[in-house]
Design an enzyme around this catalytic site. Structure first.
Site, PDB file in Angstrom:
ATOM      1  N   TYR A 146       0.809  -1.216   0.000  1.00  0.00           N
ATOM      2  CA  TYR A 146       0.000   0.000   0.000  1.00  0.00           C
ATOM      3  C   TYR A 146       0.844   1.268   0.000  1.00  0.00           C
ATOM      4  CZ  TYR A 146      -4.000  -2.981   1.213  1.00  0.00           C
ATOM      5  OH  TYR A 146      -4.983  -3.943   1.224  1.00  0.00           O
ATOM      6  N   LYS A 196       3.966 -15.005   3.135  1.00  0.00           N
ATOM      7  CA  LYS A 196       4.013 -15.807   1.906  1.00  0.00           C
ATOM      8  C   LYS A 196       5.483 -15.999   1.543  1.00  0.00           C
ATOM      9  CE  LYS A 196       1.794 -17.977  -1.417  1.00  0.00           C
ATOM     10  NZ  LYS A 196       1.181 -19.295  -1.149  1.00  0.00           N
ATOM     11  N   ASP A 229      -2.434 -18.153   2.382  1.00  0.00           N
ATOM     12  CA  ASP A 229      -3.528 -18.924   1.798  1.00  0.00           C
ATOM     13  C   ASP A 229      -4.012 -20.000   2.761  1.00  0.00           C
ATOM     14  OD1 ASP A 229      -0.963 -19.910   1.381  1.00  0.00           O
ATOM     15  OD2 ASP A 229      -1.386 -20.739  -0.605  1.00  0.00           O
ATOM     16  N   ASP A 253      -5.279  -6.914   6.039  1.00  0.00           N
ATOM     17  CA  ASP A 253      -6.491  -6.302   5.515  1.00  0.00           C
ATOM     18  C   ASP A 253      -7.482  -7.379   5.089  1.00  0.00           C
ATOM     19  OD1 ASP A 253      -8.335  -4.546   4.478  1.00  0.00           O
ATOM     20  OD2 ASP A 253      -7.023  -3.682   2.971  1.00  0.00           O
ATOM     21  N   ASP A 257     -10.995  -8.977   7.441  1.00  0.00           N
ATOM     22  CA  ASP A 257     -12.354  -8.930   6.907  1.00  0.00           C
ATOM     23  C   ASP A 257     -12.954 -10.331   6.851  1.00  0.00           C
ATOM     24  OD1 ASP A 257     -12.213  -6.218   6.646  1.00  0.00           O
ATOM     25  OD2 ASP A 257     -12.734  -6.165   4.524  1.00  0.00           O
TER      26      ASP A 257
END
Length: 364
Positions: A146, A196, A229, A253, A257
């Site tokens: 970001y 990751k 994942d 993020d 959610d």
């Protein structure tokens, strides 16, 4: 309950969409606690996001920035509008939120994931997977893709390309890992770090640094690693295996959610964005322009954000628990907004706020 009379200067940023509606309910809570002599909070308002673009031609005006720097703590409603969604990046409402985080050095994001017992049946998961759920996600907030540079577009008439940079430095990872391990030490002494690292160099630096911090300073904390994942899958397969989740900006993020839906609605959870000296508190849901102005948005996440403000910035867990317990009592009584109602019967935003206020009155 002990009286708290230290003066607090609070800045309110209602923002866009449903933001002003839920902020009204937050003000009710602050007012009743002030009236009870339990706090001395004065507040001011400022614009951020789409409303700031409309009024000041920028999503994060200098006036707002100054007020943020001067405030003891900040409550934020929501940012985002359909009107401005196709603007250039620097004139998108969300750019105001990113500028706020960067300017105040809000590198810590705390997202508690819990469920009220009375809402266990509201989730799409089986109740036995959720009862007693208590996770906290510690998300690094001002690094990663970001904020990474370079970023932008390469224009080619036949093949336009957009690009972003994901990066993490050792120092960025160290400070968020320190915070997460300290949180874990007050809980179950268990951290799952999500990355990751099998694919991304930034995640390899992340994992190496987290390992080093743990072995050098927090050897009594149980640390494990999980690819993002797999973490996404495990959150819906067996959510109670987690206690503290530590992760980067973009993964946090997404996962937070996802985790919010364990509780039955994204309208139920608050968050705190912290620097070493400042706190910004906001619900994790967005501006929801499709329901703005209809009086049906759930204000509970915003009211829980007020509770987090009392705990983290005002060092008053007693009032924080008062607010949370009142929400619990109201839900146990059967009050539901549209998003958490199992039937076509529900109360509106203001009515939910009033019900919570009444319970607080009954218990102060």
């Amino acid at each position: 309950m002990r009286t708290i009379m230290s003066k607090t200067n609070l800045l309110l940023l209602p923002g866009d969409g449903v933001g002003p509606e839920i902020m009204e309910e937050a003000i009710k809570v602050i007012s009743i606690i002030n009236d009870a002599g339990l706090s001395d909070i004065s507040y001011d308002f400022a614009d951020i996001g789409g409303i700031a673009i409309d009024n000041h031609n920028t999503p994060y005006p200098d006036e707002t920035s100054k007020k943020c720097l001067d405030a003891d703590c900040i409550l934020l409603g929501a940012v985002g509008t359909k009107k401005h969604e196709n603007n250039k990046n620097e004139l998108k409402p969300e750019s105001g939120l990113l500028a706020l985080r960067k300017s105040l050095e809000l590198y810590i994001n705390v997202r508690p994931i819990f469920i009220f017992d009375s809402l266990v049946d509201s989730s799409s998961l089986k109740p036995e997977l959720l009862k007693g759920l208590d996770i906290v996600i510690i998300r690094e907030l001002i690094g990663d893709v970001y904020f990474g540079e370079p970023r932008g577009f390469k224009d080619d008439s036949s093949d336009k390309t957009g690009y972003n940079t994901m990066s993490y430095s050792t120092s960025e990872v160290e400070r968020i890992a320190d915070y997460a391990f300290n949180v874990a030490a007050k809980r179950a002494s268990k951290v799952v770090s999500v990355d990751k690292a099998n694919v991304l160099e930034a995640s390899q630096v992340w994992r190496e640094t987290v390992d080093k911090i743990q072995s050098n300073k927090y050897s009594d904390i149980d640390l494990s690693h999980m690819y993002v994942d797999n973490a996404a899958m495990q959150l819906v397969k067996d959510p109670k295996q987690f206690d503290v989740i530590l992760t980067g900006n973009i993964f946090g993020d997404i996962l937070s959610d996802e985790a919010s839906m364990l509780t039955g609605s994204i309208g139920m959870l608050p968050s705190a964005s912290l620097s070493n000296s400042k706190g910004v508190y906001e619900p994790i849901h967005g501006s929801a322009p499709d329901i703005a102005g209809k009086g049906i948005v759930n204000p509970i996440a915003m009211i829980l954000s007020v509770a987090m403000m009392f705990e983290y910035s005002l060092n008053n867990k007693e009032i924080s628990m008062l607010i949370k317990n009142s929400i619990d009592n109201v839900l146990k009584s059967g009050f539901r907004t549209k998003d958490i109602s199992p039937t076509s019967e529900f109360i509106n935003t203001s009515e939910m706020g009033d019900a919570i206020i009444q319970d607080i009155k009954n218990n102060v």
